[in-house]
Scaffold this motif. Structure first.
Motif, short mmCIF file in Angstrom:
data_model
loop_
_atom_site.label_atom_id
_atom_site.label_comp_id
_atom_site.label_asym_id
_atom_site.label_seq_id
_atom_site.Cartn_x
_atom_site.Cartn_y
_atom_site.Cartn_z
N THR A 80 61.16 12.54 -51.35
CA THR A 80 60.70 11.27 -51.92
C THR A 80 59.28 11.41 -52.46
N LEU A 81 58.92 10.49 -53.33
CA LEU A 81 57.56 10.49 -53.88
C LEU A 81 56.52 10.25 -52.77
N ASN A 82 56.87 9.47 -51.76
CA ASN A 82 55.95 9.24 -50.64
C ASN A 82 55.60 10.55 -49.93
N GLN A 83 56.60 11.42 -49.75
CA GLN A 83 56.35 12.71 -49.10
C GLN A 83 55.45 13.58 -49.96
N ILE A 84 55.62 13.51 -51.27
CA ILE A 84 54.81 14.31 -52.19
C ILE A 84 53.37 13.82 -52.21
N LYS A 111 66.20 17.48 -54.98
CA LYS A 111 66.25 16.31 -55.86
C LYS A 111 65.10 15.39 -55.48
N LEU A 112 64.41 14.87 -56.50
CA LEU A 112 63.27 13.98 -56.30
C LEU A 112 63.72 12.54 -56.49
N ILE A 113 63.42 11.69 -55.51
CA ILE A 113 63.72 10.27 -55.62
C ILE A 113 62.49 9.48 -55.19
N GLY A 114 62.55 8.17 -55.34
CA GLY A 114 61.48 7.34 -54.80
C GLY A 114 60.97 6.31 -55.78
N ASN A 115 60.14 5.41 -55.27
CA ASN A 115 59.57 4.36 -56.10
C ASN A 115 58.10 4.10 -55.76
N ALA A 116 57.42 5.13 -55.26
CA ALA A 116 56.01 4.98 -54.90
C ALA A 116 55.14 5.16 -56.14
N LYS A 117 54.03 4.43 -56.20
CA LYS A 117 53.08 4.54 -57.32
C LYS A 117 52.22 5.78 -57.10
N LEU A 118 52.09 6.57 -58.15
CA LEU A 118 51.25 7.77 -58.09
C LEU A 118 49.87 7.44 -58.66
N SER A 119 48.83 7.92 -57.99
CA SER A 119 47.47 7.64 -58.45
C SER A 119 46.92 8.76 -59.32
N GLY A 132 64.21 6.72 -62.04
CA GLY A 132 63.04 5.95 -61.62
C GLY A 132 61.88 6.84 -61.21
N ALA A 133 62.18 7.90 -60.45
CA ALA A 133 61.12 8.81 -60.01
C ALA A 133 60.52 9.55 -61.19
N ALA A 134 61.36 9.99 -62.13
CA ALA A 134 60.86 10.71 -63.31
C ALA A 134 59.96 9.81 -64.15
N LYS A 135 60.33 8.55 -64.27
CA LYS A 135 59.53 7.60 -65.06
C LYS A 135 58.17 7.37 -64.41
N ALA A 140 52.27 8.23 -64.60
CA ALA A 140 51.00 8.62 -63.98
C ALA A 140 50.36 9.80 -64.71
N GLY A 141 51.01 10.29 -65.78
CA GLY A 141 50.47 11.41 -66.55
C GLY A 141 50.94 12.76 -66.05
N GLY A 142 51.88 12.76 -65.13
CA GLY A 142 52.38 14.01 -64.57
C GLY A 142 53.55 14.57 -65.33
N GLU A 143 54.14 15.61 -64.78
CA GLU A 143 55.25 16.28 -65.45
C GLU A 143 56.23 16.79 -64.40
N ILE A 144 57.52 16.73 -64.75
CA ILE A 144 58.56 17.30 -63.88
C ILE A 144 59.16 18.50 -64.59
N LYS A 145 59.10 19.64 -63.93
CA LYS A 145 59.71 20.86 -64.47
C LYS A 145 61.01 21.09 -63.72
N TYR A 146 62.08 21.22 -64.50
CA TYR A 146 63.40 21.43 -63.89
C TYR A 146 63.70 22.91 -63.85
N SER A 147 64.01 23.42 -62.68
CA SER A 147 64.33 24.86 -62.53
C SER A 147 65.85 25.00 -62.47
#
Length: 148
Positions: A80-84, A111-119, A132-135, A140-147
């Protein structure tokens, strides 16, 4: 209260068990309440659940339905995004997640899931991510790289 005054409560004694098969006069002699003849009147007259007397039982007549190919099912470990957020590092890889014991090994599918706001902007390397997590990561200006 004395011992000679004690009495049994009504109904606690004299429960007579029925004695089967002791002659006609007993009222339950001869066939002992089992009727006459047939499988259930015999000494081992029990039948298993679903038995229909030799006829093909219903559970064998009805066709099997559906197909599940469990051998090739892909299992993902969920993060989850909270764990990250709690990790606190800028770049999240499978090696980092495995060191923190969030996944079983660095070879596991994640797999990444979650609905936490990233700072802050993060670069996250996973196999899959929910919409939702990808959005939220992109907002937040980040990027998801899929392996793969």
């Amino acid at each position: 209260m004395e011992l000679n005054n004690l009495k049994y409560t009504k109904g606690s004694r004299n429960h007579k068990t029925k004695t089967y098969g002791r002659g006609f006069g007993s009222g339950i002699g001869k066939t002992s309440g089992k009727g006459t003849k047939g499988q259930k009147s015999r000494k081992s007259g029990k039948v298993r659940l679903g038995f229909e007397g030799g006829q093909t039982p219903l559970y064998r007549k009805i066709p099997k339905v559906g197909f599940n190919n469990y051998n090739f099912k892909e299992n993902y470990e969920v993060i989850t995004l909270n764990q990250i957020i709690k990790l606190g590092s800028e770049e999240i890889t499978k090696e980092v997640l495995a060191k923190k014991n969030l996944i079983s090994s660095k070879d596991a599918k994640v797999k990444l899931i979650g609905n936490a706001k990233l700072s802050k902007a993060l670069v996250i390397n996973v196999d899959k991510a929910s919409e939702g997590a990808a959005k939220l990561v992109k907002d937040a200006g980040g990027e998801i790289k899929y392996s793969k």
